[in-house]
Design a protein around this motif. Structure first.
Motif, PDB file in Angstrom:
ATOM      1  N   VAL A   4      -3.780  74.215  29.423  1.00 54.91           N
ATOM      2  CA  VAL A   4      -4.374  75.493  29.052  1.00 54.91           C
ATOM      3  C   VAL A   4      -5.607  75.706  29.918  1.00 54.91           C
ATOM      4  CG1 VAL A   4      -5.391  76.857  27.199  1.00 54.91           C
ATOM      5  CG2 VAL A   4      -3.548  75.256  26.686  1.00 54.91           C
ATOM      6  N   ALA A  99       1.657  75.296  23.611  1.00 49.98           N
ATOM      7  CA  ALA A  99       1.118  74.782  24.869  1.00 49.98           C
ATOM      8  C   ALA A  99       1.954  73.613  25.377  1.00 49.98           C
ATOM      9  CB  ALA A  99      -0.342  74.378  24.699  1.00 49.98           C
ATOM     10  N   ARG A 104       2.227  76.632  31.512  1.00 51.29           N
ATOM     11  CA  ARG A 104       0.802  76.950  31.534  1.00 51.29           C
ATOM     12  C   ARG A 104       0.491  77.967  30.458  1.00 51.29           C
ATOM     13  NH1 ARG A 104      -1.973  77.040  36.246  1.00 51.29           N
ATOM     14  NH2 ARG A 104      -1.164  74.939  36.293  1.00 51.29           N
ATOM     15  N   ALA A 105      -0.673  77.845  29.888  1.00 51.82           N
ATOM     16  CA  ALA A 105      -1.231  78.876  29.011  1.00 51.82           C
ATOM     17  C   ALA A 105      -2.613  79.209  29.556  1.00 51.82           C
ATOM     18  CB  ALA A 105      -1.328  78.393  27.569  1.00 51.82           C
ATOM     19  N   CYS A 106      -2.965  80.473  29.483  1.00 47.36           N
ATOM     20  CA  CYS A 106      -4.279  80.923  29.937  1.00 47.36           C
ATOM     21  C   CYS A 106      -4.926  81.704  28.807  1.00 47.36           C
ATOM     22  CB  CYS A 106      -4.157  81.826  31.169  1.00 47.36           C
ATOM     23  SG  CYS A 106      -3.404  81.023  32.591  1.00 47.36           S
ATOM     24  N   ALA A 133      -6.869  70.702  29.404  1.00 44.21           N
ATOM     25  CA  ALA A 133      -7.521  72.012  29.462  1.00 44.21           C
ATOM     26  C   ALA A 133      -8.530  72.046  30.604  1.00 44.21           C
ATOM     27  CB  ALA A 133      -8.219  72.324  28.141  1.00 44.21           C
TER      28      ALA A 133
END
Length: 155
Positions: A4, A99, A104-106, A133
């Motif tokens: 993240v 996640a 990918r997480a933003c 992260a």
């Protein structure tokens, strides 16, 4: 398991930063969900993406249309299923379970106190769950990595 990335919007507004990140995600071949809980914000982002520079056009749609499943970028508030990347805007959340399934997480957030507090809570929740992260902020017009936490097993 993905990571993240947190982006504090200090110098450039969401309408500028989001297309840059979407372009990078699409270059990876990822299908992207831009998750937001405010329909007006999502509609504003939809307009910004449609009316951006021609060379920067990003094919996308606003959730609720007949071709949602075919959109390479979908703006909505739905689940992450079927997407490689989620970009959360306007205080929308990404869970640790999501996640783990994403490339990918933003999390994109404003630099006001309320938005920063919500982002800090998400950072703690996700990193405590063992999710890698990174925190990015702008300095003199450039994105600079301010913090990083490696993935680890949740205790």
């Amino acid at each position: 398991m993905g990571a993240v990335f947190f982006y504090e919007l200090q110098g450039a507004p969401l309408e500028v930063t989001l297309p840059m990140l979407l372009d990078k995600a699409r270059a990876q071949g990822w299908r992207v969900l831009v998750r937001g809980t405010d329909a007006a914000l999502l509609a504003q982002l939809d307009e910004a993406l449609w009316h951006g520079p021609v060379e920067g056009f990003l094919p996308h749609g606003l959730a609720g249309g007949p071709h949602d499943a075919a959109q390479p970028i979908l703006l909505g508030d739905g689940p992450a299923e079927g997407f490689a990347c989620v970009m959360a805007v306007g205080g929308a959340a990404v869970t640790a379970e999501e996640a783990r399934q994403l490339a990918r997480a933003c999390i994109l957030f404003d630099s006001d106190d309320s938005a920063k507090a919500a982002a800090r809570l998400q950072w703690k929740t996700l990193t405590d769950a063992g999710i890698a992260a990174q925190y990015w902020a702008q300095e003199q017009g450039r994105w600079v990595k301010k913090a990083e936490r490696d993935a680890r097993s949740a205790d």
